[in-house]
Structures are given as C-alpha cells and as structure tokens.
Design a protein around this motif. Structure first.
Motif, PDB file in Angstrom:
ATOM      1  N   SER A  50     -63.762 -76.174 -58.222  1.00 22.05           N
ATOM      2  CA  SER A  50     -62.852 -75.705 -57.183  1.00 22.05           C
ATOM      3  C   SER A  50     -63.627 -75.491 -55.883  1.00 22.05           C
ATOM      4  O   SER A  50     -64.852 -75.375 -55.879  1.00 22.05           O
ATOM      5  CB  SER A  50     -62.184 -74.396 -57.608  1.00 22.05           C
ATOM      6  OG  SER A  50     -63.126 -73.335 -57.569  1.00 22.05           O
ATOM      7  N   GLU A  89     -65.646 -72.405 -56.242  1.00 20.18           N
ATOM      8  CA  GLU A  89     -66.846 -72.580 -57.060  1.00 20.18           C
ATOM      9  C   GLU A  89     -67.957 -73.265 -56.268  1.00 20.18           C
ATOM     10  O   GLU A  89     -69.128 -72.897 -56.379  1.00 20.18           O
ATOM     11  CB  GLU A  89     -66.526 -73.378 -58.328  1.00 20.18           C
ATOM     12  CG  GLU A  89     -65.679 -72.621 -59.322  1.00 20.18           C
ATOM     13  CD  GLU A  89     -65.174 -73.485 -60.469  1.00 20.18           C
ATOM     14  OE1 GLU A  89     -65.082 -72.964 -61.592  1.00 20.18           O
ATOM     15  OE2 GLU A  89     -64.858 -74.687 -60.246  1.00 20.18           O
ATOM     16  N   ALA A 131     -64.432 -70.769 -49.386  1.00 23.17           N
ATOM     17  CA  ALA A 131     -63.719 -71.918 -49.951  1.00 23.17           C
ATOM     18  C   ALA A 131     -63.095 -72.790 -48.865  1.00 23.17           C
ATOM     19  O   ALA A 131     -63.129 -74.018 -48.948  1.00 23.17           O
ATOM     20  CB  ALA A 131     -62.647 -71.450 -50.928  1.00 23.17           C
ATOM     21  N   ARG A 190     -58.388 -77.875 -55.990  1.00 31.84           N
ATOM     22  CA  ARG A 190     -57.855 -76.518 -55.773  1.00 31.84           C
ATOM     23  C   ARG A 190     -58.123 -75.656 -57.002  1.00 31.84           C
ATOM     24  O   ARG A 190     -58.354 -76.152 -58.099  1.00 31.84           O
ATOM     25  CB  ARG A 190     -56.364 -76.595 -55.492  1.00 31.84           C
ATOM     26  CG  ARG A 190     -56.051 -77.295 -54.192  1.00 31.84           C
ATOM     27  CD  ARG A 190     -54.562 -77.381 -53.972  1.00 31.84           C
ATOM     28  NE  ARG A 190     -54.299 -77.944 -52.659  1.00 31.84           N
ATOM     29  CZ  ARG A 190     -53.176 -78.537 -52.327  1.00 31.84           C
ATOM     30  NH1 ARG A 190     -52.190 -78.654 -53.215  1.00 31.84           N
ATOM     31  NH2 ARG A 190     -53.011 -79.023 -51.113  1.00 31.84           N
ATOM     32  N   SER A 191     -58.041 -74.352 -56.805  1.00 31.44           N
ATOM     33  CA  SER A 191     -58.336 -73.415 -57.903  1.00 31.44           C
ATOM     34  C   SER A 191     -57.370 -73.566 -59.076  1.00 31.44           C
ATOM     35  O   SER A 191     -57.722 -73.239 -60.205  1.00 31.44           O
ATOM     36  CB  SER A 191     -58.339 -71.973 -57.396  1.00 31.44           C
ATOM     37  OG  SER A 191     -57.085 -71.643 -56.834  1.00 31.44           O
TER      38      SER A 191
END
Length: 178
Positions: A109, A112, A123, A146-147
């Motif tokens: 993500s 991450e 992010a 995306r998350s």
C-alpha cells in the motif's frame, strides 16, 4: 554529460527512453500515438537543460528486458540496468527506491511504502512520487495499491496498472496485448 534517446516497444505503444552516461534518466510511456512528437523531447530537454541526441539501438537491452517482462518473466530491471536518479529528489526518490524492493507479483500500500521509505504518514506523497516517476515500469510503481487492495490510478490509464498487476499475478496465462 551526454544525453541520448531511443524508443522501446511496449504493449502500450513505444516508450521514449532517455539515457545519460550514468544510465536511464527517463522511460516515458507517451500519451501520444507517436512517441517522437517534439513536445516529449522538449519536456525532458527543459528538465535536463540539454537536448538529448537520437541514438537508435541505445534501448536494445531494455527492449529485450521489456519483451521478457511482458512475456511473463519476472524481470528485476534494477539488476540489469543502471538508473540515473537526477530527476528525482528528496522523499520522492526515497519512495521510488523503496518501491524497487517490491517483488514480482507482490503489492504494497501507499502507506506501507511511506513507512519503508522512512516517513510514516506520507502515503499521499508516495502517490505523488508514483505519478511523477521518470521510470515507468522499470521502477514498479504499479505494485503500489490502495490500503483496501484496489489498484488505484496509473496516470491517465488505470487499465495499464491492472494489466501489469494481472500479468504479474498470472504470468502463465499472459494477459492479451492491449
């Protein structure tokens, strides 16, 4: 410093590849049907403060690697090619370098990647780095999702991102050319 350019075929059309004496400066998947249009060279020339010279054949090694990649072979471009990072600075560079560690068929993500690049909470900046990357495909920004696991954008072509993710997820089934 000498800058040169050539073109490399991809399923998305020919990509403009610009080289320095140190390595690849930019791989540009053009929005144009004709990648030799003058505005592509004008943009990179303005950023480099020099007009790259045509060098037919300069992208041959990259073209072979791209052929393998699009045939479903797990290519780590950084193991074969030198990249010249002069067009990327600060956190964007850290984020893109972190992205080079994401393995074939894996995803991370944006959050991450921000943690991996040393800036938890950045992010959105990772998304910007992915959008502005001068190393399309060879720095696998398509592996950043995306998350919730959905692919997200890929410039103006989210279908290209899906194509690349599907290619890596199912190399034996090789996704049909676009």
């Amino acid at each position: 410093m000498t800058f040169r350019y050539d073109f490399a075929p991809t399923p998305f059309g020919d990509a403009l590849v610009v080289f320095s004496d140190e390595g690849i400066v930019r791989l540009d998947l053009s929005e144009s049907a004709d990648p030799s249009v003058p505005w592509l060279l004008e943009d990179i020339s303005a950023r480099l403060h020099e007009v790259p010279l045509a060098d037919p054949g300069a992208a041959d090694e990259l073209a072979h690697l791209l052929d393998d990649y699009f045939a479903g072979v797990p290519v780590r471009f950084a193991d074969h090619l030198s990249l010249d990072w002069r067009l990327v600075e600060g956190f964007h560079r850290s984020a893109l370098q972190a992205i080079t560690t994401i393995e074939w068929g894996e995803t991370m993500s944006y959050g991450e990647v921000a943690v991996l690049a040393g800036s938890p909470g950045a992010a959105r900046a990772v998304g910007t780095a992915c959008r502005l990357t001068p190393f399309s495909i060879i720095v696998p920004v398509h592996r950043v999702v995306r998350s919730d696991g959905s692919p997200g954008q890929y410039g103006a072509h989210p279908e290209h991102k899906r194509y690349l993710l599907d290619l890596e997820k199912n190399p034996a089934k090789r996704v049909a050319a676009m």
